[in-house]
Scaffold this motif. Structure first.
Motif, PDB file in Angstrom:
ATOM      1  N   TYR A  39       0.811  -1.224   0.000  1.00 14.72           N
ATOM      2  CA  TYR A  39       0.000   0.000   0.000  1.00 14.72           C
ATOM      3  C   TYR A  39       0.851   1.285   0.000  1.00 14.72           C
ATOM      4  O   TYR A  39       0.526   2.210  -0.744  1.00 14.72           O
ATOM      5  N   LYS A  43       0.626   4.020  -2.921  1.00 13.84           N
ATOM      6  CA  LYS A  43       0.381   5.446  -2.669  1.00 13.84           C
ATOM      7  C   LYS A  43       1.411   6.311  -3.391  1.00 13.84           C
ATOM      8  O   LYS A  43       1.126   7.423  -3.803  1.00 13.84           O
ATOM      9  N   THR A 105       8.259  -1.790  13.212  1.00 13.13           N
ATOM     10  CA  THR A 105       7.693  -1.342  14.487  1.00 13.13           C
ATOM     11  C   THR A 105       6.613  -2.322  14.955  1.00 13.13           C
ATOM     12  O   THR A 105       6.088  -3.096  14.161  1.00 13.13           O
ATOM     13  N   PRO A 106       6.251  -2.260  16.249  1.00 16.53           N
ATOM     14  CA  PRO A 106       5.202  -3.165  16.730  1.00 16.53           C
ATOM     15  C   PRO A 106       3.897  -2.999  15.955  1.00 16.53           C
ATOM     16  O   PRO A 106       3.197  -3.986  15.707  1.00 16.53           O
ATOM     17  N   LEU A 107       3.569  -1.770  15.571  1.00 22.68           N
ATOM     18  CA  LEU A 107       2.309  -1.532  14.863  1.00 22.68           C
ATOM     19  C   LEU A 107       2.334  -2.202  13.497  1.00 22.68           C
ATOM     20  O   LEU A 107       1.357  -2.811  13.060  1.00 22.68           O
ATOM     21  N   LEU A 108       3.465  -2.076  12.811  1.00 22.12           N
ATOM     22  CA  LEU A 108       3.564  -2.706  11.488  1.00 22.12           C
ATOM     23  C   LEU A 108       3.656  -4.216  11.604  1.00 22.12           C
ATOM     24  O   LEU A 108       3.162  -4.940  10.740  1.00 22.12           O
ATOM     25  N   ASN A 110       2.022  -5.886  13.747  1.00 19.70           N
ATOM     26  CA  ASN A 110       0.643  -6.329  13.955  1.00 19.70           C
ATOM     27  C   ASN A 110      -0.097  -6.501  12.630  1.00 19.70           C
ATOM     28  O   ASN A 110      -1.142  -7.138  12.574  1.00 19.70           O
ATOM     29  N   MET A 111       0.411  -5.888  11.585  1.00 15.81           N
ATOM     30  CA  MET A 111      -0.260  -5.940  10.278  1.00 15.81           C
ATOM     31  C   MET A 111       0.501  -6.820   9.296  1.00 15.81           C
ATOM     32  O   MET A 111      -0.093  -7.564   8.526  1.00 15.81           O
ATOM     33  N   THR A 233      14.332   1.135  15.836  1.00 18.58           N
ATOM     34  CA  THR A 233      12.976   0.798  15.409  1.00 18.58           C
ATOM     35  C   THR A 233      12.778   1.397  14.023  1.00 18.58           C
ATOM     36  O   THR A 233      13.646   2.129  13.531  1.00 18.58           O
ATOM     37  N   PHE A 234      11.672   1.075  13.394  1.00 17.23           N
ATOM     38  CA  PHE A 234      11.301   1.589  12.073  1.00 17.23           C
ATOM     39  C   PHE A 234      12.232   1.129  10.948  1.00 17.23           C
ATOM     40  O   PHE A 234      11.775   0.645   9.931  1.00 17.23           O
TER      41      PHE A 234
ATOM     42  N   GLY B  48       3.017   4.576   6.884  1.00 10.78           N
ATOM     43  CA  GLY B  48       3.393   3.613   7.919  1.00 10.78           C
ATOM     44  C   GLY B  48       4.678   3.944   8.641  1.00 10.78           C
ATOM     45  O   GLY B  48       5.278   3.079   9.263  1.00 10.78           O
ATOM     46  N   THR B  54      -2.701   5.604  14.385  1.00 10.83           N
ATOM     47  CA  THR B  54      -2.962   4.341  15.084  1.00 10.83           C
ATOM     48  C   THR B  54      -4.388   4.270  15.631  1.00 10.83           C
ATOM     49  O   THR B  54      -4.843   5.184  16.313  1.00 10.83           O
ATOM     50  N   THR B  60      -6.321  -4.749  18.756  1.00  8.95           N
ATOM     51  CA  THR B  60      -4.915  -4.688  18.353  1.00  8.95           C
ATOM     52  C   THR B  60      -4.614  -3.338  17.701  1.00  8.95           C
ATOM     53  O   THR B  60      -5.358  -2.908  16.818  1.00  8.95           O
ATOM     54  N   PRO B  61      -3.535  -2.674  18.128  1.00  6.86           N
ATOM     55  CA  PRO B  61      -3.240  -1.384  17.500  1.00  6.86           C
ATOM     56  C   PRO B  61      -2.640  -1.574  16.097  1.00  6.86           C
ATOM     57  O   PRO B  61      -1.696  -2.351  15.920  1.00  6.86           O
ATOM     58  N   VAL B  62      -3.220  -0.903  15.138  1.00 12.77           N
ATOM     59  CA  VAL B  62      -2.738  -0.975  13.751  1.00 12.77           C
ATOM     60  C   VAL B  62      -2.738   0.427  13.154  1.00 12.77           C
ATOM     61  O   VAL B  62      -3.274   1.370  13.741  1.00 12.77           O
ATOM     62  N   LEU B  63      -2.144   0.535  11.984  1.00 15.47           N
ATOM     63  CA  LEU B  63      -2.069   1.821  11.296  1.00 15.47           C
ATOM     64  C   LEU B  63      -3.246   1.944  10.331  1.00 15.47           C
ATOM     65  O   LEU B  63      -3.344   1.192   9.365  1.00 15.47           O
ATOM     66  N   CYS B  65      -3.796   4.113   8.182  1.00 18.09           N
ATOM     67  CA  CYS B  65      -3.437   4.623   6.849  1.00 18.09           C
ATOM     68  C   CYS B  65      -3.081   3.491   5.899  1.00 18.09           C
ATOM     69  O   CYS B  65      -3.019   3.694   4.689  1.00 18.09           O
ATOM     70  N   LEU B  66      -2.802   2.297   6.426  1.00 20.93           N
ATOM     71  CA  LEU B  66      -2.448   1.162   5.568  1.00 20.93           C
ATOM     72  C   LEU B  66      -3.474   0.040   5.701  1.00 20.93           C
ATOM     73  O   LEU B  66      -3.187  -1.107   5.376  1.00 20.93           O
ATOM     74  N   TYR B  67      -4.642   0.364   6.199  1.00 19.32           N
ATOM     75  CA  TYR B  67      -5.687  -0.635   6.431  1.00 19.32           C
ATOM     76  C   TYR B  67      -6.883  -0.227   5.588  1.00 19.32           C
ATOM     77  O   TYR B  67      -7.383   0.890   5.721  1.00 19.32           O
ATOM     78  N   ALA B 114      -1.900   3.279  21.121  1.00 21.34           N
ATOM     79  CA  ALA B 114      -0.862   2.252  21.272  1.00 21.34           C
ATOM     80  C   ALA B 114      -0.621   1.966  22.749  1.00 21.34           C
ATOM     81  O   ALA B 114      -0.477   0.812  23.172  1.00 21.34           O
ATOM     82  N   GLY B 136       6.557   2.375  17.582  1.00 19.39           N
ATOM     83  CA  GLY B 136       6.035   2.689  16.257  1.00 19.39           C
ATOM     84  C   GLY B 136       5.394   4.061  16.167  1.00 19.39           C
ATOM     85  O   GLY B 136       4.754   4.378  15.178  1.00 19.39           O
TER      86      GLY B 136
END
Lengths: 327, 173
Positions: A39, A43, A105-108, A110-111, A233-234, B48, B54, B60-63, B65-67, B114, B136
């Motif tokens: 994605y 973009k 990162t932890p957020l990424l 998670n996806m 991170t990142f 991202g 977030t 679950t925390p996610v972004l 902008c990429l979902y 987060a 993140g």
């Protein structure tokens, strides 16, 4: 706003259906797993597929299957954050779990998925930029509209960098990947999935789906992954060393695989370093000697973060650290 | 290319159903801000790389902008607007205000979401675990110290401890 281009979205219910949809639309279609690589690229108009085929509803790709002998089959859609805390992986495949935890990162995590990380697009300072930035200096050859390599303008090939954290370590561990195509399923060594080119960096056919990663049973080997980056991170790896060392009962190395990530368009084998190790015990002197041989294969170019010459100079240090962790 | 036809769907945001028509290629961030008028979730880099957008999906925390918005249909979405309980702020929001853990405030909604996930999973995180949990989310104002202290303070209050910010945290040494 940085918006996605328009596309038709599919969520096939089986792998076979996904492959059929990809075949039907050819180059106009792309698979998506977690979306954290595709994605952002869409973009920035790196890729503008008219059809996006999500694999999230394909059954059976979300599990870690531990076999009787301790080997594991990891479904390609497993989230990275689930793998980094998986008890069997932490206990028996610590280097792999560590490499997963080093991703972004932890957020990424998670996806993002393991399949997506294994197939991560190669990266380059001159490519991973906005459409306007790239247009202003004229598009490079990795973009559809370009023909030049800006990091090596005389080069006939693209030097975009292998940037996945897991690839060097799974290649070193001689893991295998399962691919599903129109003619059925095949399993190949992970290292055969990649080729030394920044654009055509995968050997699999475009319609083939990566469905599983197989990690071999715990045995007389130890593996490690060591990562260099600016922030903790990142950041993608500027250098990522995956090592796996097999020893006999006397601690003598019988086989060694060392892969350098972030140092070229694929995870480069440090063959001369491996040769130094075989027949030796992993003493500090042997490790240092093996490390020294890693400078030559590290083909760093000025197309990622940090100084290009320094990155090459520290390759021996990072290889030595990875080997010390295999003791 | 012409804009694609909108699709109609019901989103479950902060425990409330929201029916809306939206373009199917929109990200959840765009749907939240533009179609549901929930502008608490911020758009930062949209690639991202910053964590400003977030939100929590099924906890679950996610972004966002990429979902894809389409992928969020049928899931429980929680945004910063859903943190407070009526007029009562969430302990994290209270602690951020008490300690000045927000300066420009742009990263705050993402960091709150987060941090809330972190405290759900781990009510007594160490400083290092807080750093990992917020790894993140970028903040370009605070230098993070006050954010870490605020999460620690909120965690203590949520555990039922009678915690107050230290004078050093508020006034400096």
């Amino acid at each position: 706003m940085l918006r996605l281009p328009t596309f038709t979205y599919y969520r096939p219910k089986t792998a076979a259906e996904a492959v059929r949809q990809k075949l039907a639309h050819g180059k106009d279609a792309m698979y998506v797993a977690g979306g954290t690589d595709l994605y952002p690229n869409m973009k920035r108009r790196h890729q503008t597929p008219l059809h996006v085929i999500s694999l999230q509803d394909v059954p059976g790709l979300n599990t870690v299957e531990v076999q009787q002998d301790g080997s594991v089959a990891i479904g390609a859609m497993c989230r990275l954050s689930a793998l980094e805390v998986h008890p069997h992986l932490l206990l028996n495949f610590g280097a792999f779990a560590h490499a997963v935890k080093e991703i972004s990162t932890p957020l990424l995590r998670n996806m993002g998925t393991i399949g997506g990380n294994l197939l991560l697009d190669t990266r380059c300072t001159y490519y991973d930029q906005s459409h306007e930035w790239r247009e202003s200096i004229d598009f490079c050859m990795k973009s559809k509209a370009g023909s030049i390599c800006w990091v090596a303008p005389g080069s006939p090939r693209c030097w975009a960098v292998q940037s996945s954290d897991t690839v060097p370590v799974v290649c070193a561990m001689e893991a295998q990947v399962e691919l599903v195509g129109p003619d059925g399923t095949r399993r190949i060594p992970a290292s055969e999935l990649y080729r030394d080119d920044g654009i055509q960096y995968l050997t699999k056919r475009p319609e083939e789906l990566l469905t599983r990663l197989w990690l071999g049973a715990p045995s007389n080997w130890k593996a490690s992954y060591v990562k260099l980056r600016r922030r903790d991170t990142f950041d993608f790896p500027v250098l990522g060393v995956g090592a796996c060392v097999w020893t006999d009962s006397y601690g003598v190395v019988t086989k060694a695989n060392i892969r350098l990530g972030g140092a070229g368009s694929y995870a480069i084998p440090a063959t001369e370093s491996e040769k130094v190790l075989v027949g030796q015990q992993l003493t500090d002197a042997v490790i240092a000697a093996a490390g020294e041989k890693a400078m030559k294969p590290a083909r760093t170019m000025d197309n990622t973060d940090l100084d290009v010459y320094w990155r090459r100079k520290v390759a021996p240090v990072f290889v030595a650290r990875a080997l010390a962790a295999c003791k | 290319m012409s804009e694609p036809n909108k699709v109609l769907a019901t989103f479950h945001v902060n425990s409330e159903p929201h029916e809306c028509a939206f373009a199917p290629h929109k990200t959840l961030l765009e749907v939240l801000r533009e179609d549901l008028d929930l502008c608490g979730t911020k758009h930062g880099c949209e690639l991202g790389e910053c964590g400003a957008c977030t939100v929590q999906i099924d906890g679950t925390p996610v972004l966002s902008c990429l979902y894809l918005g389409l992928d969020a249909v049928g899931k429980q979405i929680r945004t910063v607007e859903g943190l407070a309980n009526g007029p009562t702020l969430h302990p994290l929001q209270d602690a951020f205000a008490d300690l000045g853990a927000a300066q420009c405030g742009y990263c705050t909604p993402g960091i709150l979401m987060a941090a809330e996930s972190l405290l759900q999973a781990n009510p007594s995180p160490s400083r290092d675990e807080i750093k990992q949990g917020l790894a993140g989310n970028l903040c370009r104002c605070t230098g993070y110290l006050k954010i870490f202290e605020a999460v620690e303070l909120a965690a203590a209050r949520m555990r039922g401890e009678d915690a107050e910010p230290s004078k050093e945290s508020i006034y400096g040494s």
